[in-house]
Structures are given as C-alpha cells and as structure tokens.
Design an enzyme around this catalytic site. Structure first.
Site, PDB file in Angstrom:
ATOM      1  N   LYS A 156     -18.655  17.084   6.617  1.00 26.29           N
ATOM      2  CA  LYS A 156     -17.606  16.700   5.648  1.00 26.29           C
ATOM      3  C   LYS A 156     -16.557  15.803   6.292  1.00 26.29           C
ATOM      4  CE  LYS A 156     -18.810  19.528   2.135  1.00 26.29           C
ATOM      5  NZ  LYS A 156     -18.780  20.048   0.873  1.00 26.29           N
ATOM      6  N   LYS A 163     -30.974  20.313  -3.071  1.00 29.71           N
ATOM      7  CA  LYS A 163     -30.455  21.486  -3.770  1.00 29.71           C
ATOM      8  C   LYS A 163     -29.679  21.084  -5.019  1.00 29.71           C
ATOM      9  CE  LYS A 163     -26.550  23.742  -2.403  1.00 29.71           C
ATOM     10  NZ  LYS A 163     -25.613  24.704  -1.836  1.00 29.71           N
ATOM     11  N   LYS A 180     -23.068  21.740  -7.353  1.00 26.85           N
ATOM     12  CA  LYS A 180     -22.022  21.440  -8.322  1.00 26.85           C
ATOM     13  C   LYS A 180     -21.249  20.177  -7.997  1.00 26.85           C
ATOM     14  CE  LYS A 180     -19.587  25.544  -6.930  1.00 26.85           C
ATOM     15  NZ  LYS A 180     -19.303  25.344  -5.506  1.00 26.85           N
TER      16      LYS A 180
HETATM   17  P1  ATP Z   1     -21.025  22.413  -3.256  1.00 28.89           P
HETATM   18  O1  ATP Z   1     -21.661  21.317  -4.048  1.00 28.89           O
HETATM   19  O2  ATP Z   1     -19.525  22.391  -3.272  1.00 28.89           O
HETATM   20  O3  ATP Z   1     -21.617  22.595  -1.887  1.00 28.89           O
HETATM   21  P2  ATP Z   1     -22.715  24.415  -4.407  1.00 28.89           P
HETATM   22  O4  ATP Z   1     -22.958  24.370  -5.874  1.00 28.89           O
HETATM   23  O5  ATP Z   1     -23.790  23.889  -3.536  1.00 28.89           O
HETATM   24  O6  ATP Z   1     -21.348  23.734  -4.054  1.00 28.89           O
HETATM   25  P3  ATP Z   1     -21.572  26.744  -3.102  1.00 28.89           P
HETATM   26  O7  ATP Z   1     -20.207  26.940  -3.654  1.00 28.89           O
HETATM   27  O8  ATP Z   1     -21.703  26.200  -1.721  1.00 28.89           O
HETATM   28  O9  ATP Z   1     -22.469  25.921  -4.140  1.00 28.89           O
HETATM   29  O10 ATP Z   1     -22.374  28.096  -3.157  1.00 28.89           O
HETATM   30  C1  ATP Z   1     -22.013  29.256  -3.820  1.00 28.89           C
HETATM   31  C2  ATP Z   1     -23.183  30.192  -3.803  1.00 28.89           C
HETATM   32  O11 ATP Z   1     -24.200  29.697  -4.692  1.00 28.89           O
HETATM   33  C3  ATP Z   1     -23.857  30.339  -2.435  1.00 28.89           C
HETATM   34  O12 ATP Z   1     -24.198  31.693  -2.230  1.00 28.89           O
HETATM   35  C4  ATP Z   1     -25.091  29.487  -2.550  1.00 28.89           C
HETATM   36  O13 ATP Z   1     -26.130  29.947  -1.735  1.00 28.89           O
HETATM   37  C5  ATP Z   1     -25.447  29.596  -4.021  1.00 28.89           C
HETATM   38  N1  ATP Z   1     -26.113  28.377  -4.494  1.00 28.89           N
HETATM   39  C6  ATP Z   1     -25.525  27.175  -4.716  1.00 28.89           C
HETATM   40  N2  ATP Z   1     -26.418  26.274  -5.143  1.00 28.89           N
HETATM   41  C7  ATP Z   1     -27.617  26.919  -5.180  1.00 28.89           C
HETATM   42  C8  ATP Z   1     -28.944  26.523  -5.534  1.00 28.89           C
HETATM   43  N3  ATP Z   1     -29.202  25.296  -5.946  1.00 28.89           N
HETATM   44  N4  ATP Z   1     -29.938  27.437  -5.476  1.00 28.89           N
HETATM   45  C9  ATP Z   1     -29.680  28.701  -5.072  1.00 28.89           C
HETATM   46  N5  ATP Z   1     -28.451  29.140  -4.712  1.00 28.89           N
HETATM   47  C10 ATP Z   1     -27.426  28.268  -4.762  1.00 28.89           C
END
Ligand code: ATP
Ligand code: LTN
Length: 326
Positions: A111, A192, A195
């Site tokens: 980041k 992945k 969000k």
């Molecule tokens: P960012 O885009 O800010 O990294 P994110 O949507 O990837 O956000 P996080 O806030 O990092 O999500 O994750 C919150 C929780 O949701 C974590 O436990 C993560 O493992 C789970 N999670 C997020 N995206 C996925 C996905 N695509 N599949 C399974 N689990 C997910």
C-alpha cells in the site's frame, strides 16, 4: 469458552466475498465460541476516505452483519472507533514494536507503493490491529490469508510485552478457514472479489439490486468449452460460480456438476443468478427492517459497553505494568 474476534474495514461496499468468506464463517462458529465482531473504521482511515460515505457505511455494515445471520445475543458487536481505549493501548504497544517489524509487513509495503505521501497510520496499522485483538484476550482470529502476518505480529508483540513486563496478554492465533473458499472477481476470476475494486461489474455488493446481481452473474467471464466442471487452474470462471452456488445452497460441488452435466453455461449461470439474487434479497429484507428500527443502536450500545469495560481493564493493567501510573 474460547474467544474469537474479527473485524472488517468499511472501505467500500460489503461484498458477496465478505459474506461467504468472513461472516458466514463467524455465523457457523457463534454457538461454540464467545464471539467479537466489529467494524474497523479506524483502520479504514489509514487510506483517505470520503467522511460522508464512510459515516453512512458504518451502520450499514452492522445491519448487514446481523441480516447475514450474526446473532447479537451470541456476539459482541461494536464500532472500533467508539472504544477509545483501543488506540490508547495501540500507542503503548507501538513502544513495544520494532520499526523493522512494522515496515516489513507485506500490506504496508504494497500500500505504501500504491499511495504517494502515505500516512504514518499505514505503518502503525498492524499495531492498532494488535490492540483490537489483545484487549479482550482473543484466542483465535478468523481472517483471510492476507491478514495472517498481522495476527502473527500481534502474537509476537504480545509475547514480547509479556516477557518484558509480566504476563498480560493471551497469545492469539490466526484461524484460516480450510473450507472457506475465496470468491473471485466475476470479470477477472484470477483475482479475489474485493470491495475496493474499481470495476463494479466483477463484484457483487450485498446492497446490489436483484437485476444487477443477475446481470453480473450472467455476464461473468467463463471459458469457451461449455463444460460445468470444477478446475480452478484451467476454468477459474466456472469454478468460481460453482463455489458461489455451493456456498449459498450448501450443496456439494460434485452434486452441482452432476445436475448440470451437459447443460451448458447459459442454464447454469441462470441457476446461479437466481439462487444468489434470491438469497441476497432475503438478507436485504432483514437488513432494511434493521436499518429502519431502533434495535441497532441498542445492540451497538451493549456491544461497546462490554468492549470498553474489557479494554479499560487491559489498558490500566498495561499502564501499571509499564510504570505509567500515579
Ligand atoms: P479490501 O478491498 O479493502 O482489501 P476486501 O473486500 O478484500 O477489502 P477485507 O476487508 O480485507 O476485504 O476482508 C474482510 C474479510 O472478508 C476477511 O476475513 C477476508 O478474508 C474476507 N474476504 C474478503 N474478500 C473475500 C473473498 N473474495 N472471498 C472470500 N473471503 C473474502
Ligand atoms: N486488517 C483487517 C481488518 C481488521 C481485523 C482486526 C481483523 C482490523 N482489525 C482485528 C481481525 C482482527 C482486514 O483488512 N481484513
């Protein structure tokens, strides 16, 4: 009863990936564990956010947790920023953390490259996360694989503190679900579903309309051989849809493969679109009721009261151990 704790950063819309990967997992464990679940709004601030949008997301996330099956009677639910002892503890922990440790974190390295003039908060991010975890003596921290390093750092910091000042913290362990699948981006199934992704076409938000959900699934990237077969390496698009369908219905991948054998992608996509949109619509119904009612504030009041009491106790103990008391 062992304690589990996890938080989600409100940096964008709550996605189907968050639901399947994080919240469903917490729901399945809420009977067996003393569970803590919060919105990590202070962590969201490490990258610039629009204050109005961030504010609006906080209650939406809490309502969504509960609509997704998190039982407020079995979980302590709160907003991280309402517990002022957590950042106070974080400062004390910063003084037990080495600069080298914090700057070696993969997320910090990535980041800090993405954002010019990144904040000091980005460097101290995992120390604040350690405070989140250590204040309540959490035994296990369910997180995605990308957060494992942060939980391990929390454990190292706790171990050092205990060694230097006497037993103060339970040593936490990351809990990486083996069965928990990673939901992929519908447009680019090699990455992945996330969000903070810029292209919304590949991401299903839990706040999307029925039509949008169906459209996104019908337009999901798939290969051209038209066979419904699970093979993440060679057929990530269709495998991702199988994972989504299996997580939502509770049916196995094999069962689904058998049922749709020879039927082609169009029929299968229609099925996934329909079960997913219906499932999310049911969640949204409950979500709307919660958002319009008074229950939410009461849940947050109870959650923060319990969380603050525990954190104050731990903060006072830390100060005493460190010699900073009158
Ligand atoms: P960012 O885009 O800010 O990294 P994110 O949507 O990837 O956000 P996080 O806030 O990092 O999500 O994750 C919150 C929780 O949701 C974590 O436990 C993560 O493992 C789970 N999670 C997020 N995206 C996925 C996905 N695509 N599949 C399974 N689990 C997910
Ligand atoms: N960094 C985590 C969110 C988070 C968290 C926590 C998770 C903040 N504090 C404490 C578990 C325990 C993330 O980006 N998913």
């Amino acid at each position: 009863m062992k304690k589990i704790l996890t938080g989600i950063k409100p940096t964008g819309d709550f996605t189907l990936g968050n639901y399947i990967g994080a919240i469903k997992q917490m729901v399945s464990m809420q009977e067996e564990y003393d569970s803590y679940l919060f919105v990590a709004d202070l962590h969201a601030l490490t990258i610039p956010q629009d204050p109005k949008e961030l504010h609006e997301r906080l209650k939406k996330f809490i309502a969504m947790y509960i609509a997704c099956g998190i039982d407020p009677k079995k979980n302590t639910i709160y907003l991280q920023s309402e517990n002022e002892y957590i950042p106070a503890m974080s400062y004390l922990l910063e003084c037990t953390t080495q600069y080298g440790e914090a700057s070696r974190m993969i997320q910090f390295k990535e980041k800090s490259k993405e954002h010019s003039n990144f904040s000091v908060g980005l460097l101290t991010y995992p120390v604040l996360m350690a405070a989140d975890i250590l204040y309540c003596d959490a035994d296990y921290v369910p997180v995605g694989i990308d957060q494992k390093q942060h939980v391990e750092l929390a454990r190292d910091i706790a171990e050092r503190f205990n060694h230097r000042y006497g037993d103060t913290f339970v040593l936490p362990e990351p809990m990486i679900s083996k069965s928990g699948v990673k939901i992929r981006d519908l447009k680019d199934p090699t990455k992945k579903m996330s969000k903070s992704e810029e292209n919304p076409q590949g991401v299903i938000s839990m706040f999307d309309t029925k039509e949008d959900i169906e459209k996104k699934i019908m337009r999901a990237t798939t290969d051209s051989d038209n066979q419904i077969k699970y093979d993440m390496d060679h057929k990530p698009g269709i495998s991702n849809l199988l994972n989504i369908a299996s997580s939502i219905t509770g049916r196995t991948i094999e069962e689904l493969e058998k049922e749709f054998d020879g039927q082609g992608y169009g029929t299968f996509k229609k099925y996934v679109a329909s079960i997913t949109s219906e499932h999310i619509m049911k969640i949204q119904e409950k979500y709307q009721q919660l958002l319009n009612g008074k229950e939410l504030d009461q849940i947050l009041d109870e959650g923060i009261q319990k969380s603050r009491t525990l954190a104050k106790g731990k903060y006072d103990l830390m100060k005493q151990r460190m010699g900073v008391i009158r």
